[in-house]
Design a protein around this motif. Structure first.
Motif, PDB file in Angstrom:
ATOM      1  N   GLN A  95     -12.156  33.249  49.057  1.00 18.60           N
ATOM      2  CA  GLN A  95     -12.021  34.639  48.465  1.00 18.60           C
ATOM      3  C   GLN A  95     -12.573  34.858  47.386  1.00 18.60           C
ATOM      4  O   GLN A  95     -13.622  35.582  47.494  1.00 18.60           O
ATOM      5  N   ARG A  96     -12.037  34.531  46.197  1.00 19.66           N
ATOM      6  CA  ARG A  96     -12.474  35.010  44.884  1.00 19.66           C
ATOM      7  C   ARG A  96     -13.212  33.701  44.061  1.00 19.66           C
ATOM      8  O   ARG A  96     -12.749  32.596  44.147  1.00 19.66           O
ATOM      9  N   GLN A  97     -13.902  33.911  43.199  1.00 20.21           N
ATOM     10  CA  GLN A  97     -14.758  33.015  42.514  1.00 20.21           C
ATOM     11  C   GLN A  97     -14.431  33.469  40.986  1.00 20.21           C
ATOM     12  O   GLN A  97     -14.516  34.402  40.783  1.00 20.21           O
ATOM     13  N   VAL A  98     -13.923  32.207  40.298  1.00 20.96           N
ATOM     14  CA  VAL A  98     -13.744  32.120  39.057  1.00 20.96           C
ATOM     15  C   VAL A  98     -14.424  31.308  37.901  1.00 20.96           C
ATOM     16  O   VAL A  98     -14.573  29.944  38.602  1.00 20.96           O
ATOM     17  N   TRP A  99     -14.726  31.782  37.031  1.00 21.49           N
ATOM     18  CA  TRP A  99     -15.708  30.728  36.029  1.00 21.49           C
ATOM     19  C   TRP A  99     -14.700  30.647  34.958  1.00 21.49           C
ATOM     20  O   TRP A  99     -14.129  31.723  34.148  1.00 21.49           O
TER      21      TRP A  99
ATOM     22  N   ARG B  91     -15.307  39.984  35.080  1.00 21.81           N
ATOM     23  CA  ARG B  91     -14.055  40.738  34.508  1.00 21.81           C
ATOM     24  C   ARG B  91     -13.345  39.699  33.843  1.00 21.81           C
ATOM     25  O   ARG B  91     -12.981  38.556  34.572  1.00 21.81           O
ATOM     26  N   VAL B  92     -12.897  39.998  32.622  1.00 20.39           N
ATOM     27  CA  VAL B  92     -12.219  38.726  31.855  1.00 20.39           C
ATOM     28  C   VAL B  92     -10.582  38.918  32.350  1.00 20.39           C
ATOM     29  O   VAL B  92     -10.007  39.900  32.456  1.00 20.39           O
ATOM     30  N   LEU B  93     -10.281  37.778  32.753  1.00 20.90           N
ATOM     31  CA  LEU B  93      -8.783  37.420  33.419  1.00 20.90           C
ATOM     32  C   LEU B  93      -7.935  37.018  32.247  1.00 20.90           C
ATOM     33  O   LEU B  93      -7.078  37.695  31.868  1.00 20.90           O
ATOM     34  N   THR B  94      -8.113  36.107  31.615  1.00 19.87           N
ATOM     35  CA  THR B  94      -7.404  35.327  30.430  1.00 19.87           C
ATOM     36  C   THR B  94      -8.123  34.714  29.517  1.00 19.87           C
ATOM     37  O   THR B  94      -9.204  34.022  29.539  1.00 19.87           O
ATOM     38  N   GLU B  95      -7.660  34.512  28.313  1.00 22.24           N
ATOM     39  CA  GLU B  95      -8.200  33.943  27.218  1.00 22.24           C
ATOM     40  C   GLU B  95      -7.259  33.203  26.817  1.00 22.24           C
ATOM     41  O   GLU B  95      -6.035  33.439  26.412  1.00 22.24           O
ATOM     42  N   ASN B  96      -7.586  31.772  26.062  1.00 25.15           N
ATOM     43  CA  ASN B  96      -6.765  31.003  25.280  1.00 25.15           C
ATOM     44  C   ASN B  96      -7.578  30.300  24.100  1.00 25.15           C
ATOM     45  O   ASN B  96      -8.933  30.265  24.055  1.00 25.15           O
TER      46      ASN B  96
ATOM     47  N   LEU C 249     -13.254  34.036  33.777  1.00 30.91           N
ATOM     48  CA  LEU C 249     -13.873  35.137  33.990  1.00 30.91           C
ATOM     49  C   LEU C 249     -14.043  35.198  35.817  1.00 30.91           C
ATOM     50  O   LEU C 249     -14.193  34.281  36.482  1.00 30.91           O
ATOM     51  N   LEU C 250     -13.353  36.626  36.395  1.00 31.47           N
ATOM     52  CA  LEU C 250     -13.285  36.830  37.803  1.00 31.47           C
ATOM     53  C   LEU C 250     -14.629  37.488  38.122  1.00 31.47           C
ATOM     54  O   LEU C 250     -15.096  38.424  37.610  1.00 31.47           O
ATOM     55  N   VAL C 251     -15.394  36.769  39.195  1.00 32.14           N
ATOM     56  CA  VAL C 251     -16.635  37.298  39.571  1.00 32.14           C
ATOM     57  C   VAL C 251     -16.165  38.545  40.294  1.00 32.14           C
ATOM     58  O   VAL C 251     -15.493  38.402  41.323  1.00 32.14           O
ATOM     59  N   ALA C 252     -16.809  39.584  39.776  1.00 31.58           N
ATOM     60  CA  ALA C 252     -16.288  41.060  40.408  1.00 31.58           C
ATOM     61  C   ALA C 252     -17.500  41.973  40.492  1.00 31.58           C
ATOM     62  O   ALA C 252     -18.012  42.556  39.720  1.00 31.58           O
ATOM     63  N   PRO C 253     -18.188  41.933  41.771  1.00 33.93           N
ATOM     64  CA  PRO C 253     -19.543  42.564  41.973  1.00 33.93           C
ATOM     65  C   PRO C 253     -19.286  44.192  41.499  1.00 33.93           C
ATOM     66  O   PRO C 253     -20.231  44.871  41.244  1.00 33.93           O
ATOM     67  N   ASP C 254     -18.015  44.823  41.860  1.00 30.43           N
ATOM     68  CA  ASP C 254     -17.768  46.398  41.531  1.00 30.43           C
ATOM     69  C   ASP C 254     -17.711  46.441  40.046  1.00 30.43           C
ATOM     70  O   ASP C 254     -17.735  47.620  39.683  1.00 30.43           O
TER      71      ASP C 254
END
Length: 500
Positions: free
Chosen positions: A37-41, A70-75, A113-118
């Motif tokens: 489904q979704r790709q996250v770095w 798109r930035v998801l979370t930061e620590n 970071l969420l891979v978000a083509p849009d």
């Protein structure tokens, strides 16, 4: 002796492994297949500097929402430091501060970071033209370089492309060489563009590659044409942003500024994993509990290392299957697994050719050493040095001939190769070349099959995201270790019976 405790142990391991894997899939929505489904770095920045013993402040640029990400979370991990996240005309930045610090300091920042083509980047403001002042004789060289590129261009983008190409090795003139001896390439290009009236600045990006550690940022030139802008590679002149480029700092500011310290540097580790969209947003993989035991809570550098280590049990299972059930002979019990790990780094064909060349040349040299009647320790040490020399020579020759793939043979385990050459040489002397071919061919066949199993994307995903699989592999290996029947290749002994 009763085998009941043994089968109970195997059953417990199998059930526990399956239960943990199913729980992780159902409760935390980790997909069974990669890329479902979704790709996250996950990217971790490590800041190192030496504090002088007084107050210290560290200012670091942070990535923001941009095209494709798109930035998801930061620590952060910064014991004893105050921390603030700032956002102004310079972009998003993190600011650490402390009243007193001495010696080596380490600060960590990680981001998902969420891979978000849009996803679309915010509007980038055009920088002002810098006032450029040259000293002699650089002013004349700069003017001639600008004039030459200007004549072959029609727009700011084409001018930038031609200007960068004039600094490439194949088109580099005396003026370009003079300027490069005095200035760094990317800032130099921005100065030349500004002098020609083209708005440009240097930005910093991170090339995303799964499992990489201790990476640094690369410089790119951002060129504006009215409200439009484009990125240029300052080395090749290629226009456009690569798909795997993450813009870490896009306002032309310094990536890292340290006050009260020296020897500051920043390095990056990164890893990519796939999750369903809901799980990616909730970021539940970071919330490890005893039941949700995983390695995602480790620093990114260690995660990238474990992604490879967790493949070793797969290779071990392949070796056990081939040796216990089929009866294939190998040189060394688990040497094929280590060779398969090297194949993952080198690719299969390059690894096979490199392995055969190294072993063949090593056997020739080892045959000479056998006439010197050396002690075992000295002989093996000489073989190790020989293997290192062979790998070095092959690497240099492959680079000279433009075969960059040949440089990857340095990933071969040198000690294992040395012992392989030693064992093959002794086997040749005691059993003859036929047995060498049987064991050597068996080792290579096992290594290739282990490589194919370990390098499968589905296997890599399962072993990394479901640690319960390790228990399942352990139970299977224990069951195979209890096998006492005939091996497949041993059945050849009964061929005369079928003929009668």
């Amino acid at each position: 002796m009763s085998r009941l405790p043994f089968y109970l142990l195997v059953g417990v391991l199998m059930i526990a492994g399956i239960a943990l894997s199913v729980h992780r899939h159902v409760q935390f929505e980790v997909p069974w297949t990669p890329g479902e489904q979704r790709q996250v770095w996950e990217i971790e920045a490590q800041v190192n500097f030496t504090a002088r013993g007084g107050p210290a402040m560290v200012d670091m640029a942070l990535p923001s929402h941009q095209k494709g990400y798109r930035v998801l979370t930061e620590n952060t991990a910064s014991p004893g430091y105050g921390l603030s996240f700032l956002e102004d005309e310079r972009g998003r930045r993190a600011e650490w501060s402390i009243r007193e610090a001495a010696g080596s300091q380490q600060l960590y920042y990680s981001v998902q970071l969420l891979v978000a083509p849009d996803a679309r980047p915010p509007q980038s403001r055009r920088p002002e033209l810098q006032e450029v002042v040259w000293e002699r004789p650089f002013d004349t060289a700069a003017s001639q370089v600008i004039e030459r590129a200007w004549q072959r261009s029609a727009t700011p983008f084409t001018f930038a492309r031609e200007l960068i190409r004039d600094f490439n090795d194949d088109r580099q003139g005396e003026n370009a060489r003079l300027l490069l001896n005095q200035f760094d390439r990317a800032p130099l290009l921005v100065r030349l563009l500004n002098e020609a009236g083209v708005h440009a600045r240097v930005v910093s990006g991170l090339m995303l590659e799964d499992g990489r550690r201790r990476q640094s940022l690369s410089s790119w030139v951002q060129v504006f044409d009215d409200d439009r802008w484009s990125l240029f590679n300052p080395v090749t002149g290629e226009q456009g942003r690569p798909d795997n480029l993450l813009m870490w700092e896009d306002s032309g500011q310094a990536v890292l500024e340290v006050q009260g310290g020296t020897n500051s540097r920043i390095s990056f580790s990164m890893i990519q994993h796939n999750q369903p969209a809901a799980a990616a947003v909730r970021n539940q993989l970071a919330n490890d509990t005893l039941i949700n035991f995983s390695i995602h809570s480790l620093p990114l550098e260690e995660q990238a290392l474990f992604q490879t280590i967790l493949l070793i049990p797969i290779g071990a299972l392949v070796v056990v299957l081939l040796r216990v059930l089929i009866g294939i002979k190998t040189s060394g019990t688990f040497m094929p697994v280590l060779i398969a790990l090297a194949f993952i780094q080198t690719t299969l064909m390059t690894g096979l050719i490199g392995f055969l060349l190294i072993v063949a040349v090593g056997l020739v040299i080892r045959s000479y050493l056998s006439h010197l009647n050396l002690l075992l320790v000295a002989r093996v040490s000489a073989v190790i040095i020989t293997v290192i020399a062979i790998i070095s020579i092959f690497s240099v020759l492959s680079y000279r001939f433009g075969l960059n793939a040949g440089l990857t043979i340095t990933f071969f385990p040198m000690i294992i190769l040395s012992w392989t050459i030693e064992r093959m040489s002794i086997l040749w002397e005691e059993e003859g070349p036929k047995e060498v071919l049987i064991q050597g061919g068996g080792s290579l066949l096992t290594a290739v099959l282990a490589y194919l199993a370990m390098n499968n994307p589905w296997v890599r995903h399962i072993t990394f995201n479901f640690l319960g699989v390790q228990m399942i592999l352990m139970s299977l290996i224990l069951l195979l270790g209890n096998y006492t029947g005939y091996r497949l290749l041993e059945l050849r002994r009964f061929k005369p019976v079928t003929e009668d």
